[in-house]
Design an enzyme around this catalytic site. Structure first.
Site, PDB file in Angstrom:
ATOM      1  N   ASN A  12       0.877  -1.180   0.000  1.00 58.05           N
ATOM      2  CA  ASN A  12       0.000   0.000   0.000  1.00 58.05           C
ATOM      3  C   ASN A  12       0.910   1.223   0.000  1.00 58.05           C
ATOM      4  O   ASN A  12       1.545   1.527   1.008  1.00 58.05           O
ATOM      5  CB  ASN A  12      -0.883  -0.040   1.260  1.00 58.05           C
ATOM      6  CG  ASN A  12      -1.696   1.229   1.436  1.00 58.05           C
ATOM      7  OD1 ASN A  12      -1.764   2.077   0.539  1.00 58.05           O
ATOM      8  ND2 ASN A  12      -2.313   1.370   2.597  1.00 58.05           N
ATOM      9  N   TRP A  13       0.973   1.890  -1.145  1.00 55.11           N
ATOM     10  CA  TRP A  13       1.886   3.038  -1.263  1.00 55.11           C
ATOM     11  C   TRP A  13       1.331   4.289  -0.573  1.00 55.11           C
ATOM     12  O   TRP A  13       2.010   5.286  -0.486  1.00 55.11           O
ATOM     13  CB  TRP A  13       2.175   3.320  -2.733  1.00 55.11           C
ATOM     14  CG  TRP A  13       3.168   2.378  -3.360  1.00 55.11           C
ATOM     15  CD1 TRP A  13       3.782   1.316  -2.753  1.00 55.11           C
ATOM     16  CD2 TRP A  13       3.667   2.405  -4.703  1.00 55.11           C
ATOM     17  NE1 TRP A  13       4.635   0.691  -3.637  1.00 55.11           N
ATOM     18  CE2 TRP A  13       4.583   1.338  -4.841  1.00 55.11           C
ATOM     19  CE3 TRP A  13       3.422   3.226  -5.809  1.00 55.11           C
ATOM     20  CZ2 TRP A  13       5.263   1.088  -6.041  1.00 55.11           C
ATOM     21  CZ3 TRP A  13       4.097   2.972  -7.003  1.00 55.11           C
ATOM     22  CH2 TRP A  13       5.002   1.915  -7.118  1.00 55.11           C
ATOM     23  N   LYS A  14       0.068   4.246  -0.152  1.00 54.69           N
ATOM     24  CA  LYS A  14      -0.555   5.403   0.496  1.00 54.69           C
ATOM     25  C   LYS A  14      -0.355   6.654  -0.380  1.00 54.69           C
ATOM     26  O   LYS A  14      -0.359   6.528  -1.600  1.00 54.69           O
ATOM     27  CB  LYS A  14      -0.008   5.566   1.916  1.00 54.69           C
ATOM     28  CG  LYS A  14      -0.110   4.258   2.716  1.00 54.69           C
ATOM     29  CD  LYS A  14       0.210   4.399   4.170  1.00 54.69           C
ATOM     30  CE  LYS A  14       0.036   3.050   4.869  1.00 54.69           C
ATOM     31  NZ  LYS A  14       0.277   3.101   6.298  1.00 54.69           N
ATOM     32  N   GLU A 102      -6.392   4.591   8.363  1.00 54.17           N
ATOM     33  CA  GLU A 102      -6.126   6.011   8.094  1.00 54.17           C
ATOM     34  C   GLU A 102      -7.359   6.693   7.507  1.00 54.17           C
ATOM     35  O   GLU A 102      -7.622   7.859   7.779  1.00 54.17           O
ATOM     36  CB  GLU A 102      -4.903   6.135   7.166  1.00 54.17           C
ATOM     37  CG  GLU A 102      -3.615   5.819   7.929  1.00 54.17           C
ATOM     38  CD  GLU A 102      -2.479   5.281   7.087  1.00 54.17           C
ATOM     39  OE1 GLU A 102      -2.551   5.335   5.845  1.00 54.17           O
ATOM     40  OE2 GLU A 102      -1.506   4.776   7.693  1.00 54.17           O
ATOM     41  N   GLY A 176       3.322   2.001  10.800  1.00 53.77           N
ATOM     42  CA  GLY A 176       4.340   3.044  10.667  1.00 53.77           C
ATOM     43  C   GLY A 176       5.125   3.332  11.937  1.00 53.77           C
ATOM     44  O   GLY A 176       5.825   4.337  12.024  1.00 53.77           O
ATOM     45  N   SER A 214       3.986  -2.410  10.166  1.00 54.44           N
ATOM     46  CA  SER A 214       5.440  -2.508  10.365  1.00 54.44           C
ATOM     47  C   SER A 214       6.037  -3.836   9.904  1.00 54.44           C
ATOM     48  O   SER A 214       7.001  -4.336  10.492  1.00 54.44           O
ATOM     49  CB  SER A 214       5.818  -2.227  11.825  1.00 54.44           C
ATOM     50  OG  SER A 214       5.500  -0.882  12.159  1.00 54.44           O
ATOM     51  N   GLY A 235       3.088  -1.182   4.169  1.00 54.43           N
ATOM     52  CA  GLY A 235       3.123   0.240   3.836  1.00 54.43           C
ATOM     53  C   GLY A 235       4.531   0.665   3.451  1.00 54.43           C
ATOM     54  O   GLY A 235       4.993   0.434   2.333  1.00 54.43           O
ATOM     55  N   GLY A 236       5.241   1.256   4.400  1.00 55.20           N
ATOM     56  CA  GLY A 236       6.557   1.853   4.134  1.00 55.20           C
ATOM     57  C   GLY A 236       7.518   0.945   3.381  1.00 55.20           C
ATOM     58  O   GLY A 236       8.193   1.391   2.439  1.00 55.20           O
TER      59      GLY A 236
HETATM   60  P1  13P Z   1       3.482   0.170   7.542  1.00 52.32           P
HETATM   61  O1  13P Z   1       3.938  -1.099   6.889  1.00 52.32           O
HETATM   62  O2  13P Z   1       4.214   1.388   7.032  1.00 52.32           O
HETATM   63  O3  13P Z   1       3.468   0.047   9.028  1.00 52.32           O
HETATM   64  O4  13P Z   1       1.958   0.418   7.083  1.00 52.32           O
HETATM   65  C1  13P Z   1       1.050  -0.627   7.170  1.00 52.32           C
HETATM   66  C2  13P Z   1      -0.180  -0.232   6.471  1.00 52.32           C
HETATM   67  O5  13P Z   1      -0.917   0.641   6.919  1.00 52.32           O
HETATM   68  C3  13P Z   1      -0.500  -0.912   5.206  1.00 52.32           C
HETATM   69  O6  13P Z   1      -1.802  -0.641   4.797  1.00 52.32           O
END
Ligand code: 13P
Length: 252
Positions: A12-14, A102, A176, A214, A235-236
């Site tokens: 998920n690149w957000k 989010e 995150g 994470s 995410g990250g």
């Molecule tokens: P992180 O991997 O950055 O913690 O984010 C997880 C996330 O929200 C994926 O949708």
């Protein structure tokens, strides 16, 4: 991880990614995936909506799929700034994340609106990735399983099946932050989710339940080995192929 369920490793690149750098990273990922003509897992990247079409062009013919990060409940109409499932599908998406924490927090999305969005994703021909997860206060108040039950029961539409729906368990406090639940804590919540799904769907044992929060190369193997964990929502660590590939490699 059950043998019957094909893992899904999803990025998920957000709200990250401009065309040139995103294309470079995605091409690197596609290139890694090319070395595995028959992968044992599905690989997905959910870029920002502006990049869905371009990224889908890059992944065409590869084992990497593209998804959206949110969709409106309606097919079209006077909803300035919103995007429908049909538009995402038209741009080349196969999946859509709905109910990410989010969005639940930033846009006040309720379980009812998440349910309507999941229904819209199905109507538009997309697989809905429905996110659930507790906040730190809820975990500390020993409310995790109650919150998860409430979210699962009220965010899934009637027509949800293992083919059109994936669940992602993402503890809000793990997103995150570099913090993750223990494998045992993850096992408890995933078993609970599967039990809840049993009351809602006929093919609940086939539904993939991802863990997110994470996930990185150094902890992916341990997390993916937990019973009832059928992949990851990352995410990250999904933004760069060099970070994402080791996570994919745990399941490929
Ligand atoms: P992180 O991997 O950055 O913690 O984010 C997880 C996330 O929200 C994926 O949708």
């Amino acid at each position: 991880m059950s043998n019957q369920r094909r893992p899904l490793i999803a990025g998920n690149w957000k709200m990250n990614g401009l065309a040139a750098a995103a294309a470079t990273e995605l091409k690197a990922l596609v290139n890694e995936a090319k070395g595995h003509s028959a992968p044992n897992c599905d690989i997905l990247i959910c870029p920002p909506a502006t990049l869905v079409r371009e990224m889908a062009t890059i992944t065409e013919g590869s084992s990497v799929d593209i998804g959206g990060q949110d969709c409106h409940a309606n097919e079209s109409g006077a909803h300035t700034g919103d995007i429908s499932a049909e538009m995402l599908k038209d741009a080349g998406a196969c999946y859509c994340i709905v109910g990410h924490s989010e969005r639940r927090a930033d846009h006040d999305e309720s379980n009812a609106s998440v349910k309507a969005k999941a229904e819209a994703a199905h109507r538009g021909g997309l697989i809905a990735i429905v996110c659930v997860g507790e906040t730190l206060a809820e975990r500390e108040g020993d409310k995790t399983l109650d919150i998860i039950s409430d979210q699962v029961r009220n965010s899934l539409p009637g027509g949800a099946t293992a083919s059109n729906t994936v669940i992602a368990y993402e503890p809000v406090w793990a997103i995150g932050t570099g913090k993750t639940p223990t494998p045992n804590d993850v096992a408890v919540v995933h078993a609970h989710i599967r039990k809840e799904l049993g009351a809602l769907m006929n093919d609940s044992d086939q539904v993939r339940v991802l863990y997110g929060g994470s996930v990185k190369g150094s902890n992916a193997e341990e997390l993916m080995a937990v019973e009832n964990v059928d992949g990851a929502l990352v995410g990250g660590a999904s933004l760069k192929a060099v970070d994402f590939w080791p996570i994919v490699a745990t399941s490929i």
